[in-house]
Scaffold this motif. Structure first.
Motif, short mmCIF file in Angstrom:
data_model
loop_
_atom_site.label_atom_id
_atom_site.label_comp_id
_atom_site.label_asym_id
_atom_site.label_seq_id
_atom_site.Cartn_x
_atom_site.Cartn_y
_atom_site.Cartn_z
N GLU A 1 45.23 41.17 36.27
CA GLU A 1 45.21 41.09 37.85
C GLU A 1 43.60 40.97 38.68
OE1 GLU A 1 47.31 44.82 38.76
OE2 GLU A 1 49.20 43.88 38.29
N SER A 2 42.86 41.61 38.11
CA SER A 2 41.53 41.52 38.45
C SER A 2 40.85 40.14 38.27
CB SER A 2 40.60 42.83 37.77
OG SER A 2 39.22 42.50 38.36
N ASP B 1 32.59 38.09 51.42
CA ASP B 1 33.75 38.44 50.64
C ASP B 1 33.84 38.00 49.32
OD1 ASP B 1 36.60 39.44 50.79
OD2 ASP B 1 37.07 37.39 50.54
N GLU B 2 33.48 36.68 49.02
CA GLU B 2 33.60 35.96 47.72
C GLU B 2 32.81 36.66 46.76
OE1 GLU B 2 32.39 32.37 45.72
OE2 GLU B 2 34.31 31.74 46.81
N THR B 3 31.52 37.09 47.03
CA THR B 3 30.52 37.54 45.90
C THR B 3 30.97 39.01 45.85
OG1 THR B 3 28.83 36.12 46.94
CG2 THR B 3 28.31 37.98 45.36
N ASP C 1 40.25 38.95 42.13
CA ASP C 1 39.14 38.99 42.18
C ASP C 1 38.00 38.03 41.61
OD1 ASP C 1 39.37 41.02 43.98
OD2 ASP C 1 38.64 42.80 42.66
N PHE C 2 38.38 37.64 40.44
CA PHE C 2 37.36 36.62 39.73
C PHE C 2 38.01 35.26 39.81
CE2 PHE C 2 34.07 35.96 36.52
CZ PHE C 2 33.08 36.77 37.42
N ARG D 1 33.78 39.06 43.27
CA ARG D 1 33.21 38.63 41.94
C ARG D 1 32.68 40.13 41.26
NH1 ARG D 1 36.26 34.92 43.18
NH2 ARG D 1 35.43 32.85 43.46
N VAL D 2 31.90 40.62 42.21
CA VAL D 2 31.28 41.87 41.86
C VAL D 2 32.10 43.04 41.43
CG1 VAL D 2 29.65 43.88 42.47
CG2 VAL D 2 29.04 41.41 43.01
N ARG D 3 33.30 43.03 42.30
CA ARG D 3 34.41 44.18 41.92
C ARG D 3 34.90 44.22 40.77
NH1 ARG D 3 38.48 44.94 46.75
NH2 ARG D 3 39.27 42.98 46.14
N HIS D 4 35.38 42.80 40.24
CA HIS D 4 35.72 42.72 38.83
C HIS D 4 34.86 43.05 37.74
CE1 HIS D 4 37.63 40.80 35.37
NE2 HIS D 4 36.50 40.39 35.00
N ILE D 5 33.69 42.65 37.96
CA ILE D 5 32.69 43.05 36.89
C ILE D 5 32.64 44.67 36.60
CG2 ILE D 5 30.36 42.68 35.75
CD1 ILE D 5 31.76 40.17 35.77
#
Length: 378
Positions: free
Chosen positions: A297-298, A257-259, A302-303, A262-266
């Motif tokens: 917000e991202s 979930d955490e990774t 997310d990040f 992070r990926v979704r933000h980028i």
């Protein structure tokens, strides 16, 4: 403190380079993605005089003790430098490491002064690097172009200073133009200057420096970069630049979930940069507000690089009529930016200051910046 007071004579030349604000595109640079920064009208100046020997001496206006740090060109190495002077010595070292022949070159006396706030996420470090890089390139007659000097600055920051940053800051500081943003593809280093047109639209960029200081060479930034590299590795791509919005459902299946967050933000941030460039070109700066807010917000959710002070600054600015707002820079402190109508600037700044006081936060430092010319010989 001045060059003359420190060294006892006048400098022969001055170079300056600006800090930068990133309009949008945070942590995308080291993922081979897209960024949209602009150089600001806050600058770092390097006053310089050549020496007859191979020693570089460095002093600065922000060292109240007036100390001089010296290092020979023959002794340059990351191990031989520390503290803020590494931003100067590191450029000479990086020029050599990147292929410039410094054989027979003489050293300099260098004096640094700056009105770029330190620790605010406005890249005071890149401003030093870029002014010094342009100066050394000219004075040593190395013949390097500005894109190459940006790579030299990044190499120095990564390997001499020890901060794992991308190339955005140096590119903005070297390539910026008035009332425009620099659209940078961090993989190809292709750039395009895009009109920001704030002046014609009666808009200003209000910087809200939370005065929560951050340090990029420490854990949070490096941990986010490691997460991005892990995500790219699991997804089988060279960099997260190669992952599209459509790939995110698959990424969610493969990643913890955490990774994944992070990926979704980028991935979404890269798309927001492209959308912002298109929107600026087609509709102008008043149409980009929702993209700025979505970016914040991202980064918050997310990040996870925001802090309560940054969130409060963004929320308060929006409540009081800002067109858009977001944190800017590496995170964990630093500054937020708000795109505001010129006549509303003071009211937004006052509202943020009042909100910080009510929350028991340290009083923020608020000021406006304009998109300005990049590094130059003054």
């Amino acid at each position: 403190m001045t060059f003359q007071q420190v060294y006892g004579y006048e400098p022969s030349v001055r170079y300056s380079a600006p800090g930068r604000v990133n309009l949008i595109g945070e942590h995308t640079d080291y993922n081979d993605g897209y960024v949209l920064p602009f150089a600001i009208d806050r600058r770092t100046t390097a006053s310089i005089a050549p020496r007859a020997d191979r020693v570089i001496r460095v002093a600065s206006a922000f060292d109240e003790a007036g100390g001089i740090v010296s290092l020979s060109l023959d002794e340059l190495s990351p191990e031989a430098m520390d503290g803020w002077s590494a931003y100067v010595f590191g450029i000479a070292w990086a020029l050599r490491e990147q292929g410039s022949d410094l054989t027979g070159k003489t050293g300099f006396d260098v004096f640094i002064e700056s009105d770029v706030p330190v620790g605010a996420g406005l890249s005071s470090s890149a401003a030093i690097e870029c002014g010094v890089a342009l100066a050394f390139n000219d004075l040593w007659e190395l013949g390097l172009d500005r894109k190459t000097l940006a790579r030299v600055g990044q190499y120095s920051e990564n390997h001499a200073v020890g901060a794992p940053t991308g190339i955005m800051d140096q590119s903005a500081s070297l390539l910026g133009e008035r009332d425009a943003v620099v659209f940078l593809d961090c993989r190809t280093l292709d750039t395009a200057v895009v009109d920001l047109a704030l002046e014609a639209n009666g808009l200003e960029v209000l910087v809200i420096d939370t005065r929560v200081e951050h340090a990029h060479a420490t854990g949070g930034y490096a941990a986010r970069r490691a997460s991005c590299e892990k995500g790219a590795r699991v997804l089988g791509v060279e960099a997260l630049r190669d992952v599209s919005i459509e790939d995110l459902p698959r990424a969610q299946e493969l990643l913890d979930d955490e990774t994944f967050r992070r990926v979704r933000h980028i991935v979404t941030e890269d798309q927001r940069v492209l959308d912002t460039v298109r929107t600026l070109r087609e509709h102008g700066p008043r149409a980009i507000g929702s993209l700025l807010v979505a970016s914040h917000e991202s980064m918050r959710d997310d990040f996870e690089i925001s802090v309560p002070e940054l969130d409060l600054a963004v929320a308060t600015a929006m409540e009081h009529g800002a067109v858009g707002a977001r944190m800017t820079g590496g995170g964990f402190g630093g500054a937020a930016i708000a795109l505001v109508d010129r006549e509303a600037r003071d009211a937004v700044a006052a509202a943020v200051t009042s909100a910080f006081a009510a929350a028991g936060f340290r009083e923020p430092n608020t000021f406006t910046v304009r998109a300005a010319q990049g590094a130059r010989r003054d």
